[in-house]
Design a protein around this motif. Structure first.
Motif, PDB file in Angstrom:
ATOM      1  N   ALA A   1       0.825  -1.205   0.000  1.00  0.00           N
ATOM      2  CA  ALA A   1       0.000   0.000   0.000  1.00  0.00           C
ATOM      3  C   ALA A   1       0.858   1.253   0.000  1.00  0.00           C
ATOM      4  CB  ALA A   1      -0.931  -0.008   1.213  1.00  0.00           C
ATOM      5  N   SER A   2       1.949   1.240   0.772  1.00  0.00           N
ATOM      6  CA  SER A   2       2.814   2.423   0.845  1.00  0.00           C
ATOM      7  C   SER A   2       3.471   2.707  -0.499  1.00  0.00           C
ATOM      8  CB  SER A   2       3.884   2.230   1.926  1.00  0.00           C
ATOM      9  OG  SER A   2       4.681   1.087   1.652  1.00  0.00           O
ATOM     10  N   THR A   3       3.889   1.646  -1.205  1.00  0.00           N
ATOM     11  CA  THR A   3       4.497   1.833  -2.520  1.00  0.00           C
ATOM     12  C   THR A   3       3.500   2.416  -3.506  1.00  0.00           C
ATOM     13  OG1 THR A   3       6.011  -0.024  -2.158  1.00  0.00           O
ATOM     14  CG2 THR A   3       5.668   0.670  -4.425  1.00  0.00           C
ATOM     15  N   GLN A   4       2.283   1.914  -3.472  1.00  0.00           N
ATOM     16  CA  GLN A   4       1.265   2.435  -4.375  1.00  0.00           C
ATOM     17  C   GLN A   4       0.924   3.888  -4.056  1.00  0.00           C
ATOM     18  OE1 GLN A   4      -2.006  -0.060  -5.649  1.00  0.00           O
ATOM     19  NE2 GLN A   4      -1.142  -1.810  -4.569  1.00  0.00           N
ATOM     20  N   ILE A   5       0.881   4.230  -2.788  1.00  0.00           N
ATOM     21  CA  ILE A   5       0.597   5.621  -2.401  1.00  0.00           C
ATOM     22  C   ILE A   5       1.693   6.546  -2.906  1.00  0.00           C
ATOM     23  CG2 ILE A   5       0.499   7.181  -0.417  1.00  0.00           C
ATOM     24  CD1 ILE A   5      -1.099   5.050   1.049  1.00  0.00           C
ATOM     25  N   VAL A   6       2.944   6.110  -2.790  1.00  0.00           N
ATOM     26  CA  VAL A   6       4.057   6.920  -3.302  1.00  0.00           C
ATOM     27  C   VAL A   6       3.918   7.107  -4.813  1.00  0.00           C
ATOM     28  CG1 VAL A   6       6.552   6.947  -3.707  1.00  0.00           C
ATOM     29  CG2 VAL A   6       5.663   6.315  -1.460  1.00  0.00           C
ATOM     30  N   GLY A   7       3.587   6.037  -5.530  1.00  0.00           N
ATOM     31  CA  GLY A   7       3.427   6.143  -6.970  1.00  0.00           C
ATOM     32  C   GLY A   7       2.319   7.105  -7.353  1.00  0.00           C
ATOM     33  N   LEU A   8       1.192   7.042  -6.644  1.00  0.00           N
ATOM     34  CA  LEU A   8       0.090   7.949  -6.929  1.00  0.00           C
ATOM     35  C   LEU A   8       0.470   9.395  -6.600  1.00  0.00           C
ATOM     36  CD1 LEU A   8      -2.934   5.846  -5.591  1.00  0.00           C
ATOM     37  CD2 LEU A   8      -2.290   6.253  -7.976  1.00  0.00           C
ATOM     38  N   ALA A   9       1.225   9.577  -5.528  1.00  0.00           N
ATOM     39  CA  ALA A   9       1.653  10.931  -5.148  1.00  0.00           C
ATOM     40  C   ALA A   9       2.584  11.524  -6.211  1.00  0.00           C
ATOM     41  CB  ALA A   9       2.345  10.901  -3.785  1.00  0.00           C
TER      42      ALA A   9
END
Length: 445
Positions: free
Chosen positions: A337-345
């Motif tokens: 989830a943290s990796t995906q959040i970084v990508g979206l950011a």
């Protein structure tokens, strides 16, 4: 020039707050010299976006979770909202050119009050569609009048040596984004309440803003609003529809709006698909708004240095690349989830950087290609073209998401399609503008 000198004594709480909050931003430092009527318009952009972002970013959640609409219906509703807003800008801008800015602005605000009230009470698909059409058309009346007024003032300010028009457009962007900081935060706080409460709160805010404009905005014929045009609507439309260079430029630049409109569909979709919750939705919008407030001044300075042609084209390239970032960080895999959040950011950050780089010089170019005449209709046509393309794009992306759910398309498909469309527009713009020399290619030190 006397108007600008006298306006130095004027004050605006908005401008004081922004200047103190961002003391290193030279763009904000110039705002103190603006005429009071321009400060009123800038303040209205803050309030307009607070009301907008109270509701619209959370509309997809309401439609899918509360009303149980399918993804393609959500995409259709969001696309219709975008088209009724951006797609009808040409009509709204033409009316402002013909009948004056004040009556059209007041009408636009009133229509949005009715639209939000209806949207809050709607339970059927037809009622929701009527509500979003009213909300969108309201902005089509309001925004072109404001944009054309700022373009006219920007030309006068630049001639007087006070501020470049692109700098005024940059301040306009920052003020709009200040509203997007407050609006999503309030909207997120109101998620615990029924959606009708949020929509009603937005309607109340617009009702208050209507009273403010009725009292303080200059009347047609006053010094700041200008005389009502003697041209017919047919004359206004002809000046736009026969301007081929403007129409092609507006079409190519509209792909940035197509890309931006996907935020309201793709961000909540990806949060739900990748993380299982849309609770962080509002904070992504807040982060993007803060980026624009802090970064728009330095970014427009870069645009000045590299020239309009490079700034507009490189901005489109950044927007295209932004849609590829989530592919690297797990949109099509079981990433954390943290990796995906970084990508979206990072996606949202690059998307907004591209817009910050290209939008001020793009708007200045629109005014130049429009020969500084009937600017409401010219800015309106820019958004009408963008609204039509955004409608097609949002419905198309929603359809692709349904294909993903059915196993007929890869999870990366929506992202790749948007990236390719924007990339093609950037290439065509670069080649065409290099051959025709219709875009200002000067750079400054």
């Amino acid at each position: 020039m006397a108007d600008f000198q006298e306006s130095r004594a004027g004050n605006s709480l908005l401008i004081v707050v922004l200047s103190e909050r961002f003391p290193g931003n030279k763009t904000f430092a110039k705002v103190r010299v603006l005429p009071p009527v321009v400060k009123l318009l800038l303040l209205s952009m803050v309030l307009f976006n607070i009301g907008f972002y109270l509701v619209v970013p959370f509309l997809a959640v309401h439609l899918s979770e509360d009303l149980g609409f399918a993804a393609w219906i959500v995409g259709l509703v969001l696309g219709l909202r975008m088209f009724s807003q951006q797609g009808m800008f040409f009509i709204g801008g033409s009316l402002a050119d013909r009948f004056g800015k004040r009556p059209i602005i007041l009408l636009g605000i009133a229509v949005r009050v009715v639209g939000f009230l209806m949207l809050g009470l709607a339970e059927s698909m037809s009622a929701v569609i009527v509500g979003v059409l009213l909300v969108g058309f309201a902005a089509a009346l309001f925004a072109p009048a404001v944009e054309s007024a700022n373009a006219e003032y920007g030309r006068e300010l630049e001639s007087a040596g006070v501020m470049r028009r692109t700098d005024l457009f940059a301040v306009e962007q920052m003020c709009s984004r200040l509203g997007t900081v407050i609006g999503p935060a309030l909207g997120a706080a109101l998620l615990m309440f029924p959606f009708s409460w949020t929509a009603s709160s937005a309607a109340l805010l617009f009702a208050i803003m209507w009273v403010g404009f009725f009292i303080w905005f200059p009347r047609p014929g006053d010094a700041h609003d200008g005389p009502v045009s003697t041209y017919t609507l047919r004359d206004v439309w002809r000046s736009v529809l026969t301007n081929n260079n403007f129409l092609l430029f507006a079409t190519l630049c509209s792909f940035q709006l197509v890309a931006y409109s996907q935020l309201y569909l793709m961000l909540p979709e990806q949060l739900e698909r990748g993380i299982g919750s849309q609770s962080a939705l509002g904070w992504f919008y807040v982060g993007a708004a803060v980026l624009v407030i802090v970064g728009q001044g330095p970014t427009v300075a870069v645009a000045h240095r590299i020239g309009h042609r490079r700034a507009i084209t490189f901005g489109l390239v950044l927007i295209s690349v932004s849609f590829l970032v989530p592919l690297v960080t797990g949109v099509d895999s079981a990433a954390s989830a943290s990796t995906q959040i970084v990508g979206l950011a990072v996606w949202i950050g690059l998307l907004h950087l591209g817009q910050m780089l290209m939008v001020p010089p793009m708007r200045d170019t629109i005014a130049i290609l429009g020969r500084e005449s009937n600017l409401g209709a010219h800015f309106g046509m820019l958004n009408t073209i963008g609204g039509l393309l955004a409608l097609l794009g949002t419905v198309g992306v929603g359809f692709v998401y349904d294909l993903v759910d059915n196993g007929h398309a890869a999870p990366a498909s929506p992202w790749v399609i948007v990236a390719l469309c924007v990339a093609v527009s950037a290439v065509v713009l670069w080649v065409w503008s290099g051959r025709t020399k219709v875009i200002d290619q000067r750079s400054s030190d």
